[in-house]
Design a protein around this motif. Structure first.
Motif, mmCIF file in Angstrom:
data_model
loop_
_atom_site.group_PDB
_atom_site.id
_atom_site.type_symbol
_atom_site.label_atom_id
_atom_site.label_comp_id
_atom_site.label_asym_id
_atom_site.label_seq_id
_atom_site.Cartn_x
_atom_site.Cartn_y
_atom_site.Cartn_z
ATOM 1 N N ASP A 21 -16.804 -22.634 -28.723
ATOM 2 C CA ASP A 21 -15.988 -23.824 -29.028
ATOM 3 C C ASP A 21 -15.793 -24.736 -27.827
ATOM 4 O O ASP A 21 -14.870 -25.533 -27.794
ATOM 5 C CB ASP A 21 -14.624 -23.376 -29.586
ATOM 6 C CG ASP A 21 -14.782 -22.673 -30.938
ATOM 7 O OD1 ASP A 21 -15.582 -23.179 -31.761
ATOM 8 O OD2 ASP A 21 -14.148 -21.631 -31.140
ATOM 9 N N GLY A 22 -16.656 -24.601 -26.828
ATOM 10 C CA GLY A 22 -16.557 -25.521 -25.691
ATOM 11 C C GLY A 22 -16.093 -24.829 -24.423
ATOM 12 O O GLY A 22 -15.615 -23.693 -24.441
ATOM 13 N N ASP A 23 -16.209 -25.545 -23.329
ATOM 14 C CA ASP A 23 -15.859 -25.012 -22.013
ATOM 15 C C ASP A 23 -14.348 -24.776 -21.911
ATOM 16 O O ASP A 23 -13.547 -25.673 -22.202
ATOM 17 C CB ASP A 23 -16.304 -26.019 -20.941
ATOM 18 C CG ASP A 23 -15.892 -25.572 -19.539
ATOM 19 O OD1 ASP A 23 -16.523 -24.628 -19.031
ATOM 20 O OD2 ASP A 23 -14.914 -26.123 -19.018
ATOM 21 N N ILE A 24 -13.979 -23.570 -21.488
ATOM 22 C CA ILE A 24 -12.568 -23.185 -21.474
ATOM 23 C C ILE A 24 -11.786 -23.983 -20.433
ATOM 24 O O ILE A 24 -10.669 -24.448 -20.682
ATOM 25 C CB ILE A 24 -12.433 -21.671 -21.219
ATOM 26 C CG1 ILE A 24 -13.202 -20.863 -22.264
ATOM 27 C CG2 ILE A 24 -10.956 -21.263 -21.196
ATOM 28 C CD1 ILE A 24 -13.374 -19.398 -21.923
ATOM 29 N N THR A 25 -12.385 -24.174 -19.274
ATOM 30 C CA THR A 25 -11.710 -24.934 -18.213
ATOM 31 C C THR A 25 -11.444 -26.376 -18.663
ATOM 32 O O THR A 25 -10.352 -26.917 -18.467
ATOM 33 C CB THR A 25 -12.561 -24.939 -16.924
ATOM 34 O OG1 THR A 25 -12.810 -23.588 -16.527
ATOM 35 C CG2 THR A 25 -11.846 -25.679 -15.797
ATOM 36 N N ALA A 26 -12.439 -26.962 -19.341
ATOM 37 C CA ALA A 26 -12.264 -28.345 -19.835
ATOM 38 C C ALA A 26 -11.174 -28.380 -20.909
ATOM 39 O O ALA A 26 -10.370 -29.301 -20.988
ATOM 40 C CB ALA A 26 -13.591 -28.848 -20.401
ATOM 41 N N MET A 27 -11.140 -27.303 -21.719
ATOM 42 C CA MET A 27 -10.127 -27.230 -22.777
ATOM 43 C C MET A 27 -8.737 -27.160 -22.168
ATOM 44 O O MET A 27 -7.800 -27.832 -22.611
ATOM 45 C CB MET A 27 -10.390 -26.012 -23.656
ATOM 46 C CG MET A 27 -9.589 -25.985 -24.910
ATOM 47 S SD MET A 27 -9.999 -27.378 -25.979
ATOM 48 C CE MET A 27 -11.681 -26.922 -26.436
ATOM 49 N N ALA A 86 -9.828 -16.561 -15.793
ATOM 50 C CA ALA A 86 -10.039 -17.446 -14.631
ATOM 51 C C ALA A 86 -9.874 -18.924 -15.028
ATOM 52 O O ALA A 86 -9.431 -19.746 -14.229
ATOM 53 C CB ALA A 86 -11.428 -17.203 -14.058
ATOM 54 N N ALA A 87 -10.208 -19.230 -16.282
ATOM 55 C CA ALA A 87 -10.155 -20.635 -16.730
ATOM 56 C C ALA A 87 -8.765 -21.032 -17.213
ATOM 57 O O ALA A 87 -8.542 -22.173 -17.611
ATOM 58 C CB ALA A 87 -11.180 -20.857 -17.836
ATOM 59 N N GLY A 88 -7.838 -20.064 -17.216
ATOM 60 C CA GLY A 88 -6.454 -20.398 -17.562
ATOM 61 C C GLY A 88 -6.021 -20.074 -18.971
ATOM 62 O O GLY A 88 -5.041 -20.645 -19.464
ATOM 63 N N ALA A 89 -6.726 -19.180 -19.627
ATOM 64 C CA ALA A 89 -6.274 -18.751 -20.961
ATOM 65 C C ALA A 89 -4.924 -18.041 -20.858
ATOM 66 O O ALA A 89 -4.670 -17.315 -19.899
ATOM 67 C CB ALA A 89 -7.302 -17.810 -21.591
ATOM 68 N N ASP A 90 -4.076 -18.247 -21.876
ATOM 69 C CA ASP A 90 -2.777 -17.546 -21.901
ATOM 70 C C ASP A 90 -2.919 -16.142 -22.470
ATOM 71 O O ASP A 90 -2.132 -15.249 -22.161
ATOM 72 C CB ASP A 90 -1.784 -18.335 -22.768
ATOM 73 C CG ASP A 90 -1.367 -19.627 -22.088
ATOM 74 O OD1 ASP A 90 -0.706 -19.549 -21.032
ATOM 75 O OD2 ASP A 90 -1.718 -20.713 -22.583
#
Ligand SMILES: Nc1nc(C(F)(F)F)ncc1COP(=O)(O)OP(=O)(O)O
Ligand SMILES: [Mg+2]
Length: 212
Positions: free
Chosen positions: A98-104, A128-132
């Motif tokens: 569903d797309g780049d996590i960092t961009a999300m 690392a990309a900031g998921a909760d």
């Protein structure tokens, strides 16, 4: 501010999970909220869903959001980040495609960001990309997702918990009342369910009685 306790009993639903009956879906959500679900994900997707019927699709989302707001339960949107932002939802859940996590994370600011993960590498990149939180599964065979991966069993959950002791983890896939205790024992902070509630709305009250 997101906390792992919010994952405890995570209801996911779309009208496709109740044979396209929007009113039935809203009644099930209302009962689930009254009985104490801790998080809700609006997942309107696949055969039989309203996806593509923009007006009714969005109105159904708004009606579910309004119910969640009445009960103070965060409303998350699966996949459709544009809609999540339009409705000012509390967050989104995205998968690996569903797309780049960092961009999300940049797009949604400090809204809740959940990410599906199927390997230690995917969990690491999500964290690392900031998921909760990460959603792991399907733990058991699921009837709710036609393109689901093969069931992992509890071993994947145990492996991920061992590798990420502090990361909020919710397990998904074929979880019912009988299986829930073992899922928590394997390290999940919560269980995500679709058919367990859609097919048996009393599930929430029965789950609460387990005091897991
Ligand atoms: N929707 C989900 N929610 C969770 C949650 F963590 F909330 F339990 N975990 C996993 C998924 C599956 O997400 P994805 O792999 O993108 O498939 P789909 O978009 O068809 O749901
Ligand atoms: Mg998705």
């Amino acid at each position: 501010m997101f906390g792992r306790e919010q994952l405890k009993l995570y209801f996911i639903m779309g009208s496709q999970d109740v044979d396209g009956d929007v009113q039935a879906a809203l009644n099930i959500l209302r009962t689930a909220l009254q009985d104490g679900i801790t998080l809700f994900q609006w997942r309107e997707k696949g055969a039989g869903s309203l996806y593509g019927q923009t007006a009714t699709y969005e109105q159904f989302a708004r009606d579910c959001l309004a119910l969640c707001r009445q009960y103070g339960v965060p409303f998350l949107v699966n996949d459709d980040v544009d809609l999540a932002l339009k409705l000012d939802a509390e967050g989104v859940h995205i998968g690996q495609d569903d797309g780049d996590i960092t961009a999300m994370r940049a797009r949604i600011g400090d809204k809740i960001l959940g990410v599906s993960a199927h390997s230690v590498a995917e969990v690491h990149s999500a964290e690392a990309a900031g998921a909760d939180y990460v959603g792991l599964g399907p733990i058991y065979p699921t009837v709710s997702k036609a393109d689901a991966n093969a069931p992992t069993g509890l071993s994947w959950l145990e492996e991920a918990r061992a590798a990420f002791p502090q990361l909020p983890i919710v397990a998904i896939g074929g979880i019912n009342l009988e299986r829930a205790p073992a899922v928590f024992a394997a390290g999940a902070d919560g269980v995500a369910v679709i058919s367990a509630i859609c097919r048996h709305p009393e599930f929430v009250a029965e789950f609460q009685a387990l005091s897991l």
